[in-house]
Design an enzyme around this catalytic site. Structure first.
Site, PDB file in Angstrom:
ATOM      1  N   THR C  42       4.387 -33.902  17.203  1.00  0.00           N
ATOM      2  CA  THR C  42       5.044 -32.648  16.834  1.00  0.00           C
ATOM      3  C   THR C  42       4.564 -31.489  17.702  1.00  0.00           C
ATOM      4  OG1 THR C  42       5.179 -33.412  14.556  1.00  0.00           O
ATOM      5  CG2 THR C  42       5.423 -31.034  14.931  1.00  0.00           C
ATOM      6  N   CYS C  43       3.274 -31.361  17.815  1.00  0.00           N
ATOM      7  CA  CYS C  43       2.695 -30.192  18.483  1.00  0.00           C
ATOM      8  C   CYS C  43       3.243 -30.037  19.893  1.00  0.00           C
ATOM      9  CB  CYS C  43       1.176 -30.344  18.518  1.00  0.00           C
ATOM     10  SG  CYS C  43       0.350 -29.046  19.426  1.00  0.00           S
ATOM     11  N   LYS C  52       5.495 -21.658  21.410  1.00  0.00           N
ATOM     12  CA  LYS C  52       4.737 -20.621  22.115  1.00  0.00           C
ATOM     13  C   LYS C  52       5.389 -20.253  23.448  1.00  0.00           C
ATOM     14  CE  LYS C  52       3.221 -20.793  18.797  1.00  0.00           C
ATOM     15  NZ  LYS C  52       3.231 -21.618  17.570  1.00  0.00           N
ATOM     16  N   HIS C 435     -16.437  -3.656  27.724  1.00  0.00           N
ATOM     17  CA  HIS C 435     -15.526  -2.517  27.601  1.00  0.00           C
ATOM     18  C   HIS C 435     -14.619  -2.464  28.821  1.00  0.00           C
ATOM     19  CE1 HIS C 435     -14.286   1.533  26.410  1.00  0.00           C
ATOM     20  NE2 HIS C 435     -14.420   1.883  27.679  1.00  0.00           N
TER      21      HIS C 435
HETATM   22  C1  FAD Z   1     -13.254   3.294  38.859  1.00  0.00           C
HETATM   23  C2  FAD Z   1     -14.255   2.821  37.860  1.00  0.00           C
HETATM   24  C3  FAD Z   1     -13.906   1.821  36.968  1.00  0.00           C
HETATM   25  C4  FAD Z   1     -14.819   1.373  36.032  1.00  0.00           C
HETATM   26  N1  FAD Z   1     -14.428   0.405  35.149  1.00  0.00           N
HETATM   27  C5  FAD Z   1     -15.312  -0.057  34.233  1.00  0.00           C
HETATM   28  C6  FAD Z   1     -14.922  -1.030  33.292  1.00  0.00           C
HETATM   29  O1  FAD Z   1     -13.787  -1.470  33.239  1.00  0.00           O
HETATM   30  N2  FAD Z   1     -15.847  -1.477  32.414  1.00  0.00           N
HETATM   31  C7  FAD Z   1     -17.122  -1.004  32.413  1.00  0.00           C
HETATM   32  O2  FAD Z   1     -17.904  -1.458  31.605  1.00  0.00           O
HETATM   33  N3  FAD Z   1     -17.516  -0.062  33.275  1.00  0.00           N
HETATM   34  C8  FAD Z   1     -16.639   0.417  34.183  1.00  0.00           C
HETATM   35  N4  FAD Z   1     -17.028   1.391  35.058  1.00  0.00           N
HETATM   36  C9  FAD Z   1     -18.419   1.869  34.992  1.00  0.00           C
HETATM   37  C10 FAD Z   1     -18.626   2.886  33.877  1.00  0.00           C
HETATM   38  O3  FAD Z   1     -17.704   3.915  34.016  1.00  0.00           O
HETATM   39  C11 FAD Z   1     -20.039   3.389  33.918  1.00  0.00           C
HETATM   40  O4  FAD Z   1     -20.943   2.305  33.833  1.00  0.00           O
HETATM   41  C12 FAD Z   1     -20.339   4.332  32.762  1.00  0.00           C
HETATM   42  O5  FAD Z   1     -19.453   5.414  32.762  1.00  0.00           O
HETATM   43  C13 FAD Z   1     -21.775   4.825  32.857  1.00  0.00           C
HETATM   44  O6  FAD Z   1     -22.046   5.685  31.797  1.00  0.00           O
HETATM   45  P1  FAD Z   1     -23.141   6.811  31.910  1.00  0.00           P
HETATM   46  O7  FAD Z   1     -23.140   7.495  30.588  1.00  0.00           O
HETATM   47  O8  FAD Z   1     -24.380   6.252  32.424  1.00  0.00           O
HETATM   48  O9  FAD Z   1     -22.626   7.790  33.051  1.00  0.00           O
HETATM   49  P2  FAD Z   1     -21.320   8.664  33.203  1.00  0.00           P
HETATM   50  O10 FAD Z   1     -20.186   8.074  32.476  1.00  0.00           O
HETATM   51  O11 FAD Z   1     -21.163   8.918  34.643  1.00  0.00           O
HETATM   52  O12 FAD Z   1     -21.667   9.996  32.427  1.00  0.00           O
HETATM   53  C14 FAD Z   1     -22.597  10.899  32.891  1.00  0.00           C
HETATM   54  C15 FAD Z   1     -22.212  12.253  32.367  1.00  0.00           C
HETATM   55  O13 FAD Z   1     -23.258  13.158  32.631  1.00  0.00           O
HETATM   56  C16 FAD Z   1     -22.700  14.402  33.011  1.00  0.00           C
HETATM   57  N5  FAD Z   1     -23.712  15.125  33.778  1.00  0.00           N
HETATM   58  C17 FAD Z   1     -24.230  14.738  34.952  1.00  0.00           C
HETATM   59  N6  FAD Z   1     -25.152  15.653  35.346  1.00  0.00           N
HETATM   60  C18 FAD Z   1     -25.175  16.611  34.393  1.00  0.00           C
HETATM   61  C19 FAD Z   1     -25.897  17.818  34.219  1.00  0.00           C
HETATM   62  N7  FAD Z   1     -26.783  18.214  35.107  1.00  0.00           N
HETATM   63  N8  FAD Z   1     -25.678  18.522  33.112  1.00  0.00           N
HETATM   64  C20 FAD Z   1     -24.769  18.143  32.198  1.00  0.00           C
HETATM   65  N9  FAD Z   1     -24.070  17.042  32.322  1.00  0.00           N
HETATM   66  C21 FAD Z   1     -24.268  16.283  33.399  1.00  0.00           C
HETATM   67  C22 FAD Z   1     -21.486  14.026  33.807  1.00  0.00           C
HETATM   68  O14 FAD Z   1     -20.540  15.084  33.817  1.00  0.00           O
HETATM   69  C23 FAD Z   1     -20.973  12.833  33.027  1.00  0.00           C
HETATM   70  O15 FAD Z   1     -20.046  13.202  32.025  1.00  0.00           O
HETATM   71  C24 FAD Z   1     -16.121   1.893  35.999  1.00  0.00           C
HETATM   72  C25 FAD Z   1     -16.477   2.915  36.886  1.00  0.00           C
HETATM   73  C26 FAD Z   1     -15.560   3.368  37.805  1.00  0.00           C
HETATM   74  C27 FAD Z   1     -15.947   4.467  38.725  1.00  0.00           C
HETATM   75  C1  FAD Z   2       7.471 -25.318  14.839  1.00  0.00           C
HETATM   76  C2  FAD Z   2       6.015 -25.673  14.731  1.00  0.00           C
HETATM   77  C3  FAD Z   2       5.073 -24.887  15.349  1.00  0.00           C
HETATM   78  C4  FAD Z   2       3.732 -25.198  15.264  1.00  0.00           C
HETATM   79  N1  FAD Z   2       2.824 -24.406  15.901  1.00  0.00           N
HETATM   80  C5  FAD Z   2       1.507 -24.704  15.816  1.00  0.00           C
HETATM   81  C6  FAD Z   2       0.551 -23.915  16.498  1.00  0.00           C
HETATM   82  O1  FAD Z   2       0.886 -22.970  17.216  1.00  0.00           O
HETATM   83  N2  FAD Z   2      -0.747 -24.226  16.370  1.00  0.00           N
HETATM   84  C7  FAD Z   2      -1.157 -25.278  15.605  1.00  0.00           C
HETATM   85  O2  FAD Z   2      -2.359 -25.498  15.521  1.00  0.00           O
HETATM   86  N3  FAD Z   2      -0.279 -26.052  14.956  1.00  0.00           N
HETATM   87  C8  FAD Z   2       1.034 -25.789  15.045  1.00  0.00           C
HETATM   88  N4  FAD Z   2       1.947 -26.593  14.410  1.00  0.00           N
HETATM   89  C9  FAD Z   2       1.442 -27.721  13.604  1.00  0.00           C
HETATM   90  C10 FAD Z   2       1.083 -28.908  14.490  1.00  0.00           C
HETATM   91  O3  FAD Z   2       2.185 -29.252  15.263  1.00  0.00           O
HETATM   92  C11 FAD Z   2       0.645 -30.058  13.601  1.00  0.00           C
HETATM   93  O4  FAD Z   2      -0.411 -29.649  12.777  1.00  0.00           O
HETATM   94  C12 FAD Z   2       0.185 -31.259  14.410  1.00  0.00           C
HETATM   95  O5  FAD Z   2       1.210 -31.690  15.271  1.00  0.00           O
HETATM   96  C13 FAD Z   2      -0.216 -32.402  13.476  1.00  0.00           C
HETATM   97  O6  FAD Z   2      -0.634 -33.479  14.232  1.00  0.00           O
HETATM   98  P1  FAD Z   2      -0.536 -34.942  13.658  1.00  0.00           P
HETATM   99  O7  FAD Z   2      -1.097 -35.821  14.727  1.00  0.00           O
HETATM  100  O8  FAD Z   2      -1.109 -35.010  12.315  1.00  0.00           O
HETATM  101  O9  FAD Z   2       1.015 -35.210  13.458  1.00  0.00           O
HETATM  102  P2  FAD Z   2       2.222 -35.227  14.475  1.00  0.00           P
HETATM  103  O10 FAD Z   2       2.000 -34.309  15.603  1.00  0.00           O
HETATM  104  O11 FAD Z   2       3.425 -35.012  13.635  1.00  0.00           O
HETATM  105  O12 FAD Z   2       2.204 -36.678  15.094  1.00  0.00           O
HETATM  106  C14 FAD Z   2       2.528 -37.809  14.338  1.00  0.00           C
HETATM  107  C15 FAD Z   2       3.052 -38.849  15.287  1.00  0.00           C
HETATM  108  O13 FAD Z   2       3.188 -40.075  14.584  1.00  0.00           O
HETATM  109  C16 FAD Z   2       4.365 -40.726  15.017  1.00  0.00           C
HETATM  110  N5  FAD Z   2       4.764 -41.643  13.958  1.00  0.00           N
HETATM  111  C17 FAD Z   2       5.119 -41.344  12.683  1.00  0.00           C
HETATM  112  N6  FAD Z   2       5.388 -42.475  12.016  1.00  0.00           N
HETATM  113  C18 FAD Z   2       5.210 -43.510  12.878  1.00  0.00           C
HETATM  114  C19 FAD Z   2       5.337 -44.895  12.767  1.00  0.00           C
HETATM  115  N7  FAD Z   2       5.719 -45.467  11.644  1.00  0.00           N
HETATM  116  N8  FAD Z   2       5.074 -45.649  13.841  1.00  0.00           N
HETATM  117  C20 FAD Z   2       4.696 -45.097  15.011  1.00  0.00           C
HETATM  118  N9  FAD Z   2       4.570 -43.761  15.157  1.00  0.00           N
HETATM  119  C21 FAD Z   2       4.817 -42.986  14.105  1.00  0.00           C
HETATM  120  C22 FAD Z   2       5.325 -39.583  15.234  1.00  0.00           C
HETATM  121  O14 FAD Z   2       6.370 -39.974  16.096  1.00  0.00           O
HETATM  122  C23 FAD Z   2       4.418 -38.518  15.836  1.00  0.00           C
HETATM  123  O15 FAD Z   2       4.431 -38.600  17.214  1.00  0.00           O
HETATM  124  C24 FAD Z   2       3.311 -26.321  14.517  1.00  0.00           C
HETATM  125  C25 FAD Z   2       4.257 -27.127  13.899  1.00  0.00           C
HETATM  126  C26 FAD Z   2       5.607 -26.826  14.005  1.00  0.00           C
HETATM  127  C27 FAD Z   2       6.591 -27.703  13.357  1.00  0.00           C
END
Ligand code: FAD
Ligand code: FAD
Lengths: 86, 457, 457
Positions: C42-43, C52, C435
């Site tokens: 089934t799955c 999905k 973050h």
């Molecule tokens: C482009 C970019 C993308 C990033 N993306 C991510 C990410 O996705 N994930 C992640 O985890 N990290 C990311 N980072 C890193 C993250 O931004 C830094 O690690 C984080 O901001 C550091 O925090 P902080 O508090 O040490 O410094 P900051 O965030 O730089 O804060 C320091 C603060 O002190 C103030 N300040 C400085 N001097 C003085 C002063 N003399 N008086 C008063 N205030 C002052 C400044 O104005 C500032 O507001 C990214 C950085 C950049 C540049």
């Molecule tokens: C629309 C839908 C969406 C789903 N989405 C999810 C999901 O996103 N995530 C999730 O975790 N679960 C989902 N499920 C549930 C998941 O499909 C079932 O829990 C899973 O398939 C059960 O596995 P099973 O092996 O017990 O049975 P089945 O997958 O039904 O397999 C049983 C098998 O036994 C065979 N069989 C039966 N009788 C005989 C026989 N007499 N001789 C030989 N072969 C036989 C059948 O042909 C079949 O192939 C979904 C179910 C449906 C209907």
């Protein structure tokens, strides 16, 4: 090199720490806590070998093998995960 | 001239600074934040948030272009940069409002103005003096350049790149680290020709090599060019564009050059050295509890050597407040902090790379398995490829997870817990991941390392 | 007439059956799978994977329609159902090929044909007899209907709905559970008018009530209609469409009626009862180690009372193989298995709802915090709303996590570990989420429950 840190995952020797009922070492891993509990003791009573005495898995495991004389299995294979009645 | 007293005076209102203040007041301390620009700092105004808005706009563009693959009829018709700007600014301003409200609700004064450390326990802003039992330095970072490479005109940094009101036809990016590849990815999705120039042998050189290689392949397929392993030498610019010259004589022409070669600490002329705080190449070294060499002065965020990430800043801010309050918080090493690079495909990792793990634990003490997302139903449905690599110590914990895939970022949360809690693959194996998810790939790698692969051999 | 002997004979090659066989051969046992239709069950062919794919096509349609919000110029121009079908079938057939290759590489014979249990240790297929030291029943489930409600014509089940080569103008969905809301969501994104009819007072009635209510609001905003708390009475159909009548006399007209009222076990006329296997309303009851009342006969997957999910099937298949091999695997309770509903917005949960936790542990022994995604940067960037609710036992572990949001599905992996490992919020609190991610919302809820909210009050 970052200022923080000290290689917590390293297989450093844990050094024969004993249980101390008065101790409250930090434990942050629920797995570590559980392994200890399953062996009948409280992990926080060990002196942890991690930063700031954090109790690491190796501490619990070496206590179990040294003091309790049994090997540890990974936590999940050793018992059903919960006895959830509070 | 006034004087105010607090338990903690925080200099800088970025991620690190405001987190420290929030946690401090929760613990019953008083705290003030001094911010010269905008609360939220780099991350909110010029970093994480606006770049991720651009990256999402880029994703929308890609989805629109590819819609036919999924049976959806849609005609992609280009980028409306003023629309992108409105979207980006809308997100930033609403988050900014929220953050201001948060500090206000907490009763944390945010003092506007440029602060200067004037004593081991005091920051001066204009005529006013803010005295703290403890001082937290959180002044953040700025976009660095290279010696002899002047920013200006067509040579820009990420701050400027964020606010461009046009899509360059052709752009060169100096630096293949996080910020460089994120902008490269956005611009390519927006239709630009992009070349990345990286001096090291790989893009995202801090990641596991297998991830770097997969990114390089993916970028090549997307038409993003790159030069690896050769250093930048010089750039010239005129009305038409820039010409970048590498040390091997190779030249690249482009409309703009983005300089993304790292971020330097904001610590100059702030009184740090005068008060006795030791600096190391501008950064503020601390002990492992984030205290500087001057007792009572702590440093957090990007000015502390190591990873420059917003969530590390939050973590350090919280840590320092708890440390000052006497709570002895636990230390989280940089290596165990998750990193995400939000280019397409995304990269997410935590813990040791396979190579670093081999170095640390011994090559014969570690095993790794790299699960290819070709085997992952949800990834195929999303039309993405890549892999999830898990590194373990033999008979020991998972010490590294390295992911590359569309939407990889959200997959690292679970890995972060596994690594920090010292989980063995055997601990995770009984808990089969929900189907169909991308997270199953992590599950499959873990099952394999536990000796019981399901959808793998 | 031939006879072949195996350690394990598996009847049914769906998720549960093939997982059992794979794990068995890894453990050095011999195993055969008997499948009358297609390996994967089934799955793969009629469940998880093709639905999905439809849901992702729906997402692409929504993104294309909304592109302007992000500054992207794209004109949505309708659904090409043959393109959708090609995409869906492409995914299924490539996964099917992979799965066949996997069993082949493992040396597991897949016997084509309808099997029948003929003894406590034997399954018959045509003239051939497959004898197993142990038998694993894994015959799965089929789409149920209600008494007096005949499937046929314009009254269809999910199997038929998957393969529709047109988008109905107006469709009624009987059942507001997982399958019902997923199809409702797809059809709405494809442009249909949709009404869901649910007899219980809420959509997705097995979820935390706060999630149900948020889904109802979100569906209302999307223009998906629903009737709650009134039971279906009858349906009539003609060339033009169907008319559905509820017990209160209310009628709904539509082009089609999808019946999505649950899945019944496939256990009839397979010899189960003749061999002495007890059935309960068609399901196969087992002890907590999945053995039926007949020693040596095990049951796994959808025929075992409880959650009907593919990953529960995998888990049970693996469990039974390990049990037969004498490994004493750990039991995972149904409540600790993650559930995802892939409608838009998605729903993901694991553990107890707040109400169930209060029942189980005492209302004064549990605390919950529902973090609104309005405070989550990445969700705002994606343009999605919703919340992450975390339920804990006071001074005790996290026992439930309930999420509703675009892309919520991937967020449950971390929660699954937390709940199954009995993590306290305090164990997670030091590890600040990357973050900006949606996963931060779980982090914020956990921080709040640990008494140290960051971006929350
Ligand atoms: C482009 C970019 C993308 C990033 N993306 C991510 C990410 O996705 N994930 C992640 O985890 N990290 C990311 N980072 C890193 C993250 O931004 C830094 O690690 C984080 O901001 C550091 O925090 P902080 O508090 O040490 O410094 P900051 O965030 O730089 O804060 C320091 C603060 O002190 C103030 N300040 C400085 N001097 C003085 C002063 N003399 N008086 C008063 N205030 C002052 C400044 O104005 C500032 O507001 C990214 C950085 C950049 C540049
Ligand atoms: C629309 C839908 C969406 C789903 N989405 C999810 C999901 O996103 N995530 C999730 O975790 N679960 C989902 N499920 C549930 C998941 O499909 C079932 O829990 C899973 O398939 C059960 O596995 P099973 O092996 O017990 O049975 P089945 O997958 O039904 O397999 C049983 C098998 O036994 C065979 N069989 C039966 N009788 C005989 C026989 N007499 N001789 C030989 N072969 C036989 C059948 O042909 C079949 O192939 C979904 C179910 C449906 C209907």
């Amino acid at each position: 090199k970052p200022a923080v840190g000290g290689g917590s995952n390293a297989p450093r020797t844990a050094g024969g720490s004993r249980l101390d009922a008065g101790r409250r070492s930090p434990v942050v891993s629920p797995i570590v806590r559980r392994i200890a509990r399953e062996h009948g003791f409280d992990a926080s009573q060990l002196d942890g070998s991690g930063p700031d005495h954090l109790v690491m898995r190796r501490d619990v495991e070496s206590f179990i093998s040294d003091e309790l004389g049994s090997a540890t299995a990974p936590a999940a294979t050793s018992a059903a995960p919960l006895a959830r009645s509070t | 001239m006034s004087e105010q007293n607090f338990d903690i005076v925080v200099l800088g209102g970025g991620s690190a600074g405001y987190a420290a203040a929030i946690r401090a007041v929760e613990l019953g301390l008083t705290a003030a934040v001094i911010e010269k620009d905008k609360l939220g700092g780099t991350c909110l105004h010029r970093g994480c948030i606006p770049t991720k808005a651009l990256l999402h706009a880029a994703e929308v563009a890609e989805v629109s272009k590819d819609a036919a693959k999924y049976g959806i009829k849609a005609a992609f018709d280009g980028i409306d940069m003023s629309g992108v700007a409105a979207y980006r600014e809308g997100i930033v301003s609403s988050k900014w409002k929220g953050l201001q409200g948060l500090l206000k609700a907490r009763g944390i004064p945010v003092i506007e103005g440029e602060g200067r450390l004037v004593a081991a326990n005091a920051v001066q802003v204009g005529d006013d003096r803010y005295v703290g039992k403890n001082i937290v330095l959180a002044t953040g970072s700025y976009s660095k350049s290279l010696p002899g490479l002047d920013i200006g005109g067509r040579v820009i940094t990420s701050e400027h790149a964020l606010e461009l009101d046009f899509v360059p036809k052709k752009v060169a990016v100096l630096g293949g680290g996080v910020i460089g590849v994120e902008f490269a990815s956005v611009w390519r999705s927006f239709g630009a020709e992009v070349t990345i120039i990286e001096a090291l042998p790989h893009l995202v050189p801090n990641e596991d090599e297998s991830v770097s290689k997969q990114l390089e392949r993916a970028f090549r397929k997307r038409g993003i060019e790159y030069s690896l392993g050769v250093r930048f030498q010089s750039v010239t610019q005129n009305d038409q564009g820039v010409v970048v010259t590498l040390e091997n004589g190779q030249t690249y022409e482009a409309e703009l050059l983005l300089v993304a070669v790292g971020r330097g600490p904001v610590t100059e002329n702030l009184g740090y050295e005068e008060v006795g705080v030791t600096l190391d190449r501008g950064f503020v070294p601390t002990n492992e509890r984030l205290e500087t060499n001057v007792p009572g002065i702590y440093a957090v965020g990007d000015i502390v050597p190591g990873l420059q990430l917003a969530h590390r800043s939050y973590q350090q801010g919280i840590f320092v407040a708890e440390e000052i309050a006497g709570l002895s918080p636990i230390i989280v090493e940089d290596v165990n902090i998750p990193k995400i690079t939000y280019c397409e495909p995304e990269i997410a990792s935590v813990g040791y790379t396979e190579a670093k793990a081999a170095e640390k634990f011994g090559a014969d003490q570690v095993s790794a398995f790299d699960y290819n997302l070709a085997g992952n139903g949800k990834s195929s449905i999303l039309g993405t490829t890549g892999s999830v690599k898990v590194v373990r110590v033999n008979d020991g914990p998972i010490v590294g997870v390295h992911i590359i895939a569309g939407r990889a970022g959200e997959l690292i949360a679970e890995a972060q817990l596994a690594v920090n809690w010292e989980a063995y693959p055997e601990d995770i194996a009984p808990f089969i991941h929900a189907h169909p998810t991308q997270g199953e790939a992590f599950g499959e790698a873990v099952l394999k390392l536990a000796g019981k692969p399901l959808h793998a051999i």
